[in-house]
Design a protein around this motif. Structure first.
Motif, PDB file in Angstrom:
ATOM      1  N   HIS A 139       0.811  -1.214   0.000  1.00 41.51           N
ATOM      2  CA  HIS A 139       0.000   0.000   0.000  1.00 41.51           C
ATOM      3  C   HIS A 139       0.847   1.267   0.000  1.00 41.51           C
ATOM      4  N   GLU A 140       2.160   1.148   0.190  1.00 44.43           N
ATOM      5  CA  GLU A 140       3.012   2.335   0.352  1.00 44.43           C
ATOM      6  C   GLU A 140       3.452   2.898  -0.996  1.00 44.43           C
TER       7      GLU A 140
ATOM      8  N   HIS B 147       1.470   6.415   4.350  1.00 41.17           N
ATOM      9  CA  HIS B 147       1.323   5.915   2.986  1.00 41.17           C
ATOM     10  C   HIS B 147       2.607   5.974   2.169  1.00 41.17           C
TER      11      HIS B 147
END
Length: 233
Positions: free
Chosen positions: A44-45, A77
């Motif tokens: 997700h980063e 994030h």
């Protein structure tokens, strides 16, 4: 410096060609997922990357100063990689000191890597590429970021403006204006559609620029023309 030699308007520009074969060879059989895993980047980063010798001309401190004023929420994030460190030079020491001064949650997202020939795994892992240079000619790092479809944020200095266009294939920020850089990072992190559009347009723009083979032919033509001109005298 050379303008006095241009009295007959005989100057021409040959851009640096991009050698796709070299980059394909560097990638080998590795995948984006494998490279991201090796760099401890979660799925997700969003990975933000700078590649280039750490020095004042490259201006990497802009990024750390921008991180300092970014909203804390964004750091859930993102991760940041700075590739090209030379610890022995004063600018590198200043860069590390800036990182150490960041609050711990922000500081933990930044990793500085030494100079390496294995840069493709970083590009292949990245989502956003930052070029903070003060002086450049027609930099290969921009072409590499375009090739790997990184969304580019760059200073519009010298030949860079012939590679990428603002709000089309990149986002510009003024050298040293880390507040503007922070704003551009926020835009790309928050807006996935914009990020993908900038990245895609960059790859298209690279395809318009001459290839390594085409540039080689351009140089050959110039040398042949110069030789025949000399013979005619």
């Amino acid at each position: 410096v050379y303008e006095p030699l241009n009295s007959n308007n005989n100057f021409m520009t040959i851009h640096n060609g991009f050698d796709e074969k070299v980059n394909l060879k560097r990638i080998g059989n590795t995948t984006r997922d494998e490279n991201r895993k090796s760099l401890n980047i979660e799925e997700h980063e969003i990975y933000i990357l700078i590649v280039g010798t750490v020095c004042d001309r490259k201006g990497q401190k802009d990024l750390i100063q921008a991180l300092d004023i970014l909203d804390d929420e964004l750091f859930n994030h993102i991760k940041i990689g700075i590739v090209g460190d030379r610890p022995s030079i004063p600018y590198s020491q200043e860069l590390h000191q800036l990182v150490e001064r960041l609050p711990e949650p922000k500081r933990n997202t930044v990793k500085i890597f030494p100079e390496t020939k294995d840069v493709s795994r970083f590009y292949q892992s990245a989502d956003i590429f930052v070029c903070s240079s003060r002086i450049e000619s027609f930099p290969k790092v921009i072409q590499e970021a375009m090739y790997f479809e990184n969304a580019i944020i760059t200073t519009p200095v010298f030949g860079i403006v012939e590679q990428v266009k603002d709000e089309v294939s990149s986002l510009y920020y003024s050298p040293g204006d880390y507040e503007q850089l922070a704003n551009q990072i926020t835009r790309l992190v928050a807006d996935e559609s914009l990020r993908k559009t900038i990245a895609s347009n960059g790859k298209i723009a690279l395809g318009i620029l001459p290839t390594f083979e085409e540039v080689t032919k351009m140089y050959e033509d110039v040398f042949v023309e110069a030789w025949w001109s000399g013979e005619s005298r």
